[in-house]
Design a protein around this motif. Structure first.
Motif, short mmCIF file in Angstrom:
data_model
loop_
_atom_site.label_atom_id
_atom_site.label_comp_id
_atom_site.label_asym_id
_atom_site.label_seq_id
_atom_site.Cartn_x
_atom_site.Cartn_y
_atom_site.Cartn_z
N PRO A 68 40.79 -108.22 -75.33
CA PRO A 68 42.06 -107.57 -75.69
C PRO A 68 42.81 -107.00 -74.50
CG PRO A 68 40.32 -106.91 -77.21
CD PRO A 68 39.65 -107.67 -76.10
N LEU A 69 42.08 -106.40 -73.53
CA LEU A 69 42.71 -105.74 -72.39
C LEU A 69 42.05 -106.18 -71.09
CD1 LEU A 69 42.86 -102.12 -73.88
CD2 LEU A 69 44.78 -103.71 -73.68
N ILE A 70 42.85 -106.36 -70.06
CA ILE A 70 42.36 -106.69 -68.72
C ILE A 70 42.99 -105.72 -67.74
CG2 ILE A 70 42.25 -108.40 -66.89
CD1 ILE A 70 40.57 -109.20 -69.23
N ARG A 71 42.16 -105.10 -66.88
CA ARG A 71 42.69 -104.22 -65.84
C ARG A 71 42.38 -104.82 -64.48
NH1 ARG A 71 44.47 -99.45 -64.20
NH2 ARG A 71 43.60 -98.54 -62.31
N TRP A 72 43.42 -105.10 -63.73
CA TRP A 72 43.27 -105.65 -62.37
C TRP A 72 43.30 -104.50 -61.38
CZ3 TRP A 72 42.13 -110.70 -61.64
CH2 TRP A 72 42.39 -111.59 -62.70
N CYS A 73 42.22 -104.30 -60.64
CA CYS A 73 42.15 -103.22 -59.67
C CYS A 73 42.86 -103.60 -58.38
CB CYS A 73 40.69 -102.87 -59.37
SG CYS A 73 39.80 -102.23 -60.80
N ASN A 74 43.35 -102.59 -57.69
CA ASN A 74 43.99 -102.82 -56.41
C ASN A 74 42.95 -103.24 -55.37
OD1 ASN A 74 46.60 -102.07 -57.26
ND2 ASN A 74 46.00 -99.92 -57.13
N PRO A 75 43.24 -104.23 -54.56
CA PRO A 75 42.26 -104.68 -53.56
C PRO A 75 41.98 -103.59 -52.52
CG PRO A 75 44.39 -105.74 -53.20
CD PRO A 75 44.49 -105.01 -54.51
N GLY A 76 40.74 -103.46 -52.14
CA GLY A 76 40.36 -102.50 -51.11
C GLY A 76 40.26 -101.07 -51.58
N ASN A 77 40.46 -100.82 -52.87
CA ASN A 77 40.38 -99.45 -53.37
C ASN A 77 39.08 -99.29 -54.13
OD1 ASN A 77 40.85 -96.88 -54.24
ND2 ASN A 77 42.61 -97.35 -55.51
N SER A 78 38.02 -98.94 -53.41
CA SER A 78 36.69 -98.89 -54.02
C SER A 78 36.57 -97.77 -55.03
CB SER A 78 35.63 -98.72 -52.92
OG SER A 78 35.87 -97.55 -52.17
N ARG A 79 37.36 -96.70 -54.89
CA ARG A 79 37.27 -95.60 -55.84
C ARG A 79 37.70 -96.03 -57.24
NH1 ARG A 79 39.70 -92.07 -51.81
NH2 ARG A 79 38.19 -90.58 -51.00
N GLU A 80 38.60 -97.00 -57.30
CA GLU A 80 39.20 -97.35 -58.59
C GLU A 80 38.20 -98.00 -59.53
OE1 GLU A 80 43.17 -99.74 -60.21
OE2 GLU A 80 42.61 -99.76 -58.09
N LYS A 81 37.32 -98.86 -58.98
CA LYS A 81 36.36 -99.57 -59.83
C LYS A 81 35.15 -98.69 -60.12
CE LYS A 81 35.59 -103.23 -57.37
NZ LYS A 81 36.42 -103.10 -56.19
N ARG A 82 34.88 -98.52 -61.40
CA ARG A 82 33.69 -97.77 -61.79
C ARG A 82 32.42 -98.48 -61.32
NH1 ARG A 82 34.04 -92.44 -62.95
NH2 ARG A 82 35.85 -92.02 -64.26
N ALA A 83 32.47 -99.80 -61.24
CA ALA A 83 31.28 -100.56 -60.84
C ALA A 83 30.85 -100.19 -59.43
CB ALA A 83 31.57 -102.05 -60.95
N GLU A 84 31.79 -99.82 -58.55
CA GLU A 84 31.43 -99.44 -57.19
C GLU A 84 30.50 -98.22 -57.20
OE1 GLU A 84 32.03 -100.54 -54.19
OE2 GLU A 84 33.69 -101.96 -54.29
N HIS A 85 30.83 -97.23 -58.03
CA HIS A 85 30.02 -96.02 -58.09
C HIS A 85 28.64 -96.33 -58.70
CE1 HIS A 85 33.73 -93.81 -57.19
NE2 HIS A 85 34.31 -94.58 -58.10
N MET A 86 28.63 -97.24 -59.68
CA MET A 86 27.35 -97.57 -60.31
C MET A 86 26.49 -98.44 -59.40
SD MET A 86 28.94 -98.16 -64.10
CE MET A 86 29.81 -96.80 -64.90
#
Length: 671
Positions: free
Chosen positions: A395-413
């Motif tokens: 239903p929804l797709i969120r495209w993260c900004n390139p090079g912004n590691s804070r934005e993706k929750r997966a980076e923290h996990m």
């Protein structure tokens, strides 16, 4: 009488006691209980006594006070200001929000000063509007600004105002406030460029000198600036070719404005200037993490509301020195890994393998499709018009900004998994530049002709993948980090028990066309086709009506389960969905050896054949006779004659003619 703070008061005893009281006790109680007089302090407590604000007493009682305690005309203004002065909240709000043209705010000490000054002037304007009070204070004459300023000066130490004491200056300040309002009190000395040694032009020049690609030191900027003023350096604008003139950077007497190294460093390191410089000198990734603002978010309520995906290189190298590429799909609320994939290369197939693994996990656990996917353009951009188009599968797709590691929750996990699980069971986890010494793996440099070789233990691809899969299972079964919210629950428990109730099941026929494996095959005998050496049957013989003319070739999409079994195949013809097909169940042809499963398989195949026979029977083609034109005319000229037509008896038995054995016996008898 006495003052309570700034308020002129009279005590309860002086009001109600003595030989000639101002008022009776019952009268006092009635006025105080109804709020008609202001009792600024109650008489409760040891040694305490009540105080009443004189200005709130009815006029007849104020006259009695004058008769008993004397005339108060000399203190009329002073007493009124002491009783009625209040800080203007709107003035404080104005000065707090005030901004100069360059965006600067007022210093805190000036905000308070101007607020008090504005409140005092408003008190003066208020008393001037009270004609009765002014007649008493000025004895019926014009406004005496000397007396007005004197009354205000009496409270200068108490109120803290900085208004002028001179009658003329005080009058001028009040009239300016009446005309221009709060802004009239702001000193014109603010933002005066003539008072700045480092003007905006000089500050801009310092930043331009610092903007060189070699990233000069602050001392280098200082040296180049002063050499420019001395005429030993020539500066120009590379866009226009304009030569800068040192004479433009002089004071009012024409002397060059020479700066010290400390002054240059101070202006270069102003917070705003540091951000400007960082944008030039830093990489986009470093600038985003060090200077660019980021959003503050909170985690949602339900699992599978959002899945965050990200790739990483496993930290330990393989035998060839390269690192295994991994791709993970994390549920944001639970933090659990719901999909993963590994590969030697970072290609789009790595992303697809992760998606396949995720849906195998969801399918195996009876979970619905996630509401939103969070991805970055790298590796996934090729699927933007298909799988990763909102509304196609997810239903929804969120495209993260390139090079912004804070934005993706997966980076923290990824970090939580790396340092919370992997480091506890695997050797060599960390980064050589990590701040914490315990997170810096041991590396020994080999001093050879290359001078870039290090002694690092290496592993096989299979070893690294196996270790990572084990760490994933251990990570998922760890207690959720927010035990206050999910007491006693693991990440996997939260994933399973806190699913979003609004999720919907997915259409595998659509999904597998994007993430499944594809093979071209051909439908044989209007019933089955082969995929991965297994036969799959059409759900109904009528399906062949959907095929194109003279075309039995179809595209088959499928996704094996975790055991490698293919339970369903979805066939298309030129991107047009045809049918969902199940495997053909073979049965033992030896009747004596048949099990219940064999009998069930036989029945299913027999039903399909029966449906096909019925379709053929129901669609039986009726022949038409064909005549040439001359034959048709000859028939028209033949005179019709009545003939006897034999009509068979319905009771006659024709079963012998339908028995194949009958025809065989008749044929043998004639031989």
């Amino acid at each position: 009488m006495e003052y309570y703070g700034k308020i002129l008061c009279i005590s309860y005893h002086d009001l109600t006691c003595g030989e000639n009281p101002i008022m009776s006790v019952p009268n006092y109680k009635k006025l105080s209980s109804t709020g008609k007089i202001n009792v600024v302090r109650s008489g409760r407590g040891l040694g305490g006594y009540a105080l009443v604000e004189v200005a709130t007493l009815p006029k007849r009682f104020q006259e009695k006070i004058k008769e008993k305690y004397g005339d108060m005309k000399e203190d009329i203004l002073r007493n009124w200001f002491g009783s009625n002065f209040r800080i203007d909240a709107r003035a404080r709000e104005f000065y707090t929000k005030f901004r100069f043209e360059n965006g600067d705010a007022l210093p805190p000490e000036h905000i308070n000063e101007y607020t008090v000054n504005a409140s005092v002037i408003e008190a003066v304007l208020a008393v001037m509007e009270d004609a009765v009070l002014m007649r008493k204070a000025m004895k019926g004459g014009p406004v005496n600004w000397g007396e007005m300023a004197g009354a205000i000066s009496y409270y200068q130490s108490e109120f803290g105002h900085t208004l002028p004491m001179s009658a003329n200056r005080f009058k001028r300040r009040v009239n300016e406030f009446r005309t221009r309002g709060y802004e009239s009190l702001i000193s014109g000395k603010f933002m005066n460029q003539n008072r700045r040694k480092v003007t905006y032009g000089i500050e801009k020049l310092l930043l331009s000198l610092d903007a060189q690609p070699e990233q000069p030191y602050n001392t280098t900027v200082y040296e180049n600036y002063n050499l420019f003023l001395q005429g030993e350096r020539e500066l120009f604008d590379p866009d226009t070719g304009e030569i800068l003139n040192p004479a433009d950077f002089t004071d009012k007497d024409g002397n060059p404005i020479v700066l010290s190294p400390a002054t240059v460093a101070a202006y270069l390191n102003k917070p705003k200037n540091k951000a400007f410089r960082a944008k030039l000198h830093m990489s986009q990734w470093d600038f985003n993490n060090a200077y660019r603002p980021y959003h503050l978010r909170r985690v949602g309520e339900y699992s599978l509301s959002k899945i965050s995906l990200d790739d990483r290189d496993l930290p330990r190298p393989m035998k060839d020195g390269n690192r295994v590429k991994a791709y993970y799909a994390y549920d944001v609320v639970s933090g659990a890994v719901v999909g993963y994939a590994h590969n030697r290369l970072k290609t789009a197939e790595l992303f697809l393998d992760c998606m396949r693994n995720m849906f195998q996990t969801l399918d195996r656990n009876g979970m619905y499709i996630p509401a939103e996917l969070e991805v970055e353009h790298h590796l996934v951009s090729d699927f933007a018009d298909g799988l990763m188009q909102a509304g196609t599968v997810f239903p929804l797709i969120r495209w993260c900004n390139p090079g912004n590691s804070r934005e993706k929750r997966a980076e923290h996990m990824n970090r939580a998994k790396k340092y919370g699980v992997e480091k506890l069971s695997q050797v060599g986890i960390g980064r050589w530049y990590a701040k914490l010494e315990a997170n810096r793996p041991k590396e020994e440099k080999v001093y050879d002709e290359k001078n870039n070789t290090y002694k690092v233990k290496s592993y096989t691809y299979d070893e690294l993948v196996a270790d990572d899969i084990r760490s994933i299972h251990e990570y998922n079964n760890q207690l959720h980090p927010n035990q206050k919210r999910f007491p006693g629950m693991t990440r996997w428990d939260v994933l399973c028990s806190k699913q979003n109730p609004d999720l919907a099941p997915w259409d595998k026929a659509v999904l597998y066309r994007f993430i499944g494996f594809r093979t071209d095959t051909t439908i044989k005998n209007n019933s089955f086709f082969t995929v991965q050496y297994n036969n799959f049957i059409l759900p109904d013989p009528e399906i062949i009506s959907k095929l194109e003319p003279r075309n039995y070739k179809v595209e088959a999409y499928y996704l094996p389960d975790t055991d490698g079994n293919i339970t369903e195949v979805y066939i298309y013809q030129h991107d047009r969905y045809i049918a969902t097909c199940k495997p053909v169940k073979r049965y033992n042809e030896n009747t004596a050896e048949q099990t219940e499963a064999d009998k069930e398989a036989y029945t299913e195949q027999a039903k399909y054949v029966a449906k096909f026979d019925k379709m053929i029977k129901d669609g039986k083609i009726k022949r038409v006779g064909i005549l040439r034109k001359e034959e048709s005319k000859a028939i028209e000229n033949v005179k019709a004659e009545a003939v006897d037509v034999y009509v068979p008896n319905e009771e006659e038995d024709y079963s012998a003619y339908m028995d194949v054995a009958h025809f065989e016996a008749d044929a043998l008898a004639k031989v």
